[in-house]
Write an enzyme that holds these catalytic residues in place. Structure first.
Site, PDB file in Angstrom:
ATOM      1  N   HIS A 200      42.862 -42.532  54.713  1.00  0.00           N
ATOM      2  CA  HIS A 200      42.170 -42.463  56.007  1.00  0.00           C
ATOM      3  C   HIS A 200      42.789 -43.436  57.006  1.00  0.00           C
ATOM      4  CE1 HIS A 200      39.055 -40.049  54.092  1.00  0.00           C
ATOM      5  NE2 HIS A 200      38.451 -39.906  55.263  1.00  0.00           N
TER       6      HIS A 200
ATOM      7  N   HIS B  32      37.218 -48.435  49.808  1.00  0.00           N
ATOM      8  CA  HIS B  32      38.506 -49.113  49.711  1.00  0.00           C
ATOM      9  C   HIS B  32      38.312 -50.618  49.828  1.00  0.00           C
ATOM     10  CE1 HIS B  32      41.289 -45.691  49.769  1.00  0.00           C
ATOM     11  NE2 HIS B  32      40.509 -45.145  50.679  1.00  0.00           N
TER      12      HIS B  32
END
Length: 244
Positions: A149, A197
């Protein structure tokens, strides 16, 4: 007796070879463990720092944190949304020129290949997710390092602000550039605050996106003429040209 003497003479040589081989294996294992230990220490430090950052944001800025945790942040930066959207834009020609969706699709495909390759090699496990992703991660995408992303949204923002600005007007282009980069940064923050993350995953992904945009995508960005002529040999393209 002679056979015994020969075998006795050979034994010291074999022992020395075995000793040297064992010593070499021990040295290689020591180097491997040292390198692995260093990476493990960095990963532990990164996980701890990411946890502290998320705790700080939730304590000091709960309203901002809730905004970053919105599903829109995740979905808007997902390749499952962007590739179909670019296909629709491509088919909207001549209302939308083919240059932008074609170039951006190739750039995003290259980015996805780079990210998946690194994830398959590193295989870093994701942190415990606070909010699971809307789209299920499959294959190497189930791993954490680096953030796809972050690289994708950074690359898209670089394209729309540096390579192919949306507007020629300086003031209008400045406003849209600020909005686009704000979106990209927000998506990066959301990946950490949602527990998808670690901090180092996101920072590395953003750096990869910037490098791809400046070093790879920008020099090979196709002109309108090149984009027009790239797929002229395809039957689908010929049919669409005749229909329009």
């Amino acid at each position: 007796m002679r056979r015994k003497s020969k075998s006795n003479e050979q034994k010291p040589d074999v022992r020395r070879e075995n000793t040297a081989l064992i010593a070499n294996n021990v040295e290689q294992d020591r180097k491997t463990n040292t390198t692995t230990g260093r990476f493990r220490n960095v990963a532990t430090w990164d996980a701890d720092l990411s946890k502290r950052f998320a705790s700080f944001m939730q304590t000091e800025f709960p309203g901002v944190t809730r905004m970053f945790e919105n599903k829109f942040m995740e979905i808007s930066g997902n390749e499952y949304i962007w590739f179909p959207a670019l296909a629709v834009l491509y088919l909207m020609h001549p209302l939308v020129h083919k240059q932008l969706p074609l170039n951006l699709a190739i750039a995003m495909a290259f980015d996805s290949a780079v990210i998946l390759l690194i994830k398959a090699l590193v295989k870093r496990r994701r942190p415990t997710a606070k909010n699971p992703d809307f789209f299920t991660a499959i294959g190497p995408d189930q791993y954490s390092f680096p953030s796809g992303h972050a690289s994708r949204t950074t690359l898209i923002s670089f394209v729309f602000t540096q390579i192919n600005p949306l507007f020629s007007n300086g003031h209008l282009n400045f406003v849209t550039s600020a909005l686009i980069w704000s979106w990209s940064i927000s998506v990066c923050f959301s990946r950490m605050l949602n527990g998808r993350h670690y901090l180092f995953d996101v920072l590395t992904g953003a750096v990869i996106g910037l490098c791809e945009g400046s070093v790879i995508v920008s020099p090979f960005w196709m002109s309108p003429e090149q984009a027009e002529g790239l797929f002229r040999f395809l039957p689908l393209e010929n049919g669409l040209s005749e229909a329009t």
